[in-house]
Design a protein around this motif. Structure first.
Motif, PDB file in Angstrom:
ATOM      1  N   LYS A  50       0.829  -1.209   0.000  1.00  0.00           N
ATOM      2  CA  LYS A  50       0.000   0.000   0.000  1.00  0.00           C
ATOM      3  C   LYS A  50       0.863   1.258   0.000  1.00  0.00           C
ATOM      4  CE  LYS A  50      -3.985   2.220   1.905  1.00  0.00           C
ATOM      5  NZ  LYS A  50      -5.157   2.110   2.718  1.00  0.00           N
ATOM      6  N   ARG A  55      -1.957   0.932  -3.250  1.00  0.00           N
ATOM      7  CA  ARG A  55      -3.054   0.002  -3.519  1.00  0.00           C
ATOM      8  C   ARG A  55      -3.342  -0.827  -2.275  1.00  0.00           C
ATOM      9  NH1 ARG A  55      -3.819  -0.391  -8.732  1.00  0.00           N
ATOM     10  NH2 ARG A  55      -4.623  -2.490  -8.763  1.00  0.00           N
ATOM     11  N   ALA A  56      -4.613  -1.052  -2.018  1.00  0.00           N
ATOM     12  CA  ALA A  56      -5.005  -1.914  -0.911  1.00  0.00           C
ATOM     13  C   ALA A  56      -4.677  -3.367  -1.263  1.00  0.00           C
ATOM     14  CB  ALA A  56      -6.499  -1.762  -0.629  1.00  0.00           C
ATOM     15  N   PRO A  58      -6.500  -6.180  -0.915  1.00  0.00           N
ATOM     16  CA  PRO A  58      -7.509  -6.899  -1.709  1.00  0.00           C
ATOM     17  C   PRO A  58      -7.495  -6.502  -3.190  1.00  0.00           C
ATOM     18  CG  PRO A  58      -8.463  -6.151   0.351  1.00  0.00           C
ATOM     19  CD  PRO A  58      -7.106  -5.516   0.244  1.00  0.00           C
ATOM     20  N   THR A  59      -7.315  -5.224  -3.462  1.00  0.00           N
ATOM     21  CA  THR A  59      -7.243  -4.761  -4.855  1.00  0.00           C
ATOM     22  C   THR A  59      -6.022  -5.347  -5.542  1.00  0.00           C
ATOM     23  OG1 THR A  59      -8.322  -2.699  -4.225  1.00  0.00           O
ATOM     24  CG2 THR A  59      -7.163  -2.716  -6.335  1.00  0.00           C
ATOM     25  N   THR A  60      -4.924  -5.393  -4.824  1.00  0.00           N
ATOM     26  CA  THR A  60      -3.695  -5.965  -5.377  1.00  0.00           C
ATOM     27  C   THR A  60      -3.921  -7.417  -5.787  1.00  0.00           C
ATOM     28  OG1 THR A  60      -2.321  -4.502  -4.037  1.00  0.00           O
ATOM     29  CG2 THR A  60      -1.283  -6.500  -4.870  1.00  0.00           C
ATOM     30  N   TYR A  61      -4.546  -8.193  -4.910  1.00  0.00           N
ATOM     31  CA  TYR A  61      -4.761  -9.606  -5.226  1.00  0.00           C
ATOM     32  C   TYR A  61      -5.808  -9.807  -6.320  1.00  0.00           C
ATOM     33  CZ  TYR A  61      -1.359 -11.468  -2.096  1.00  0.00           C
ATOM     34  OH  TYR A  61      -0.158 -11.796  -1.527  1.00  0.00           O
ATOM     35  N   LEU A  62      -6.784  -8.924  -6.411  1.00  0.00           N
ATOM     36  CA  LEU A  62      -7.722  -8.989  -7.541  1.00  0.00           C
ATOM     37  C   LEU A  62      -6.977  -8.738  -8.851  1.00  0.00           C
ATOM     38  CD1 LEU A  62     -10.861  -7.096  -6.158  1.00  0.00           C
ATOM     39  CD2 LEU A  62     -10.708  -9.517  -6.764  1.00  0.00           C
ATOM     40  N   ASP A  63      -6.082  -7.750  -8.835  1.00  0.00           N
ATOM     41  CA  ASP A  63      -5.311  -7.447 -10.044  1.00  0.00           C
ATOM     42  C   ASP A  63      -4.316  -8.554 -10.383  1.00  0.00           C
ATOM     43  OD1 ASP A  63      -6.709  -5.146 -10.470  1.00  0.00           O
ATOM     44  OD2 ASP A  63      -5.146  -3.797  -9.735  1.00  0.00           O
ATOM     45  N   LYS A  66      -6.284 -11.078 -12.178  1.00  0.00           N
ATOM     46  CA  LYS A  66      -6.571 -10.628 -13.548  1.00  0.00           C
ATOM     47  C   LYS A  66      -5.319 -10.638 -14.416  1.00  0.00           C
ATOM     48  CE  LYS A  66     -10.083  -7.309 -12.077  1.00  0.00           C
ATOM     49  NZ  LYS A  66     -10.328  -5.856 -11.955  1.00  0.00           N
ATOM     50  N   ARG A  94       2.551   1.965 -15.447  1.00  0.00           N
ATOM     51  CA  ARG A  94       1.257   2.612 -15.168  1.00  0.00           C
ATOM     52  C   ARG A  94       1.344   4.115 -15.411  1.00  0.00           C
ATOM     53  NH1 ARG A  94      -3.597  -0.002 -13.541  1.00  0.00           N
ATOM     54  NH2 ARG A  94      -4.003   2.003 -12.601  1.00  0.00           N
TER      55      ARG A  94
END
Length: 132
Positions: A50, A55-56, A58-63, A66, A94
């Motif tokens: 973070k 980035r949080a 959970p968002t990191t692991y979702l990405d 993906k 990015r």
């Protein structure tokens, strides 16, 4: 299709969008080369993502699921870490993508990044002695 048709197709004029896309791809590959050329790498623990990437978790692991964020690697039985160099490359890509007029495929970038990790590790793994 004969050889002449193939040759003719390769001589077709390219669109400005194709040229822009090729330029972006080369610049992203250059980011990876520069990161891999660094003399050392450090491990970033999950809790520090973070602060480093904004980035949080959970968002990191979702990405990661993906395929648009570099995956961690095991550093122990129950611990994972991220390559600081890969995170720097991801941040640079990015940043580049945010200024680009042509969309940047971050999934393809992360795939190249992970492939370069594997290529970088392969010689070391081959040089290690095997236990008999």
């Amino acid at each position: 299709m004969n050889g002449n048709e193939t040759l003719h197709q390769s001589n077709l004029p390219r669109s400005p969008a194709q040229d822009a896309y090729d330029k972006i791809c080369e610049e992203l590959r250059q980011i990876i080369r520069e990161i891999r050329a660094r003399p050392s790498d450090s491990i970033v623990r999950r809790k520090d993502i973070k602060g480093r990437c904004g980035r949080a978790i959970p968002t990191t692991y979702l990405d990661i699921a993906k395929g648009v964020f570099p995956p961690p690697f095991a550093i122990g039985a129950r611990a994972v870490g991220f390559s600081a160099n890969e995170l720097d490359a991801w941040i640079a890509a990015r940043s580049y993508a945010s200024r680009s007029i042509v969309p940047v495929d971050m999934k393809a970038f992360v795939t190249l990044l992970v492939q370069s990790r594997k290529k970088q590790l392969r010689p070391t793994q081959q040089a290690m002695p095997t236990a008999d």
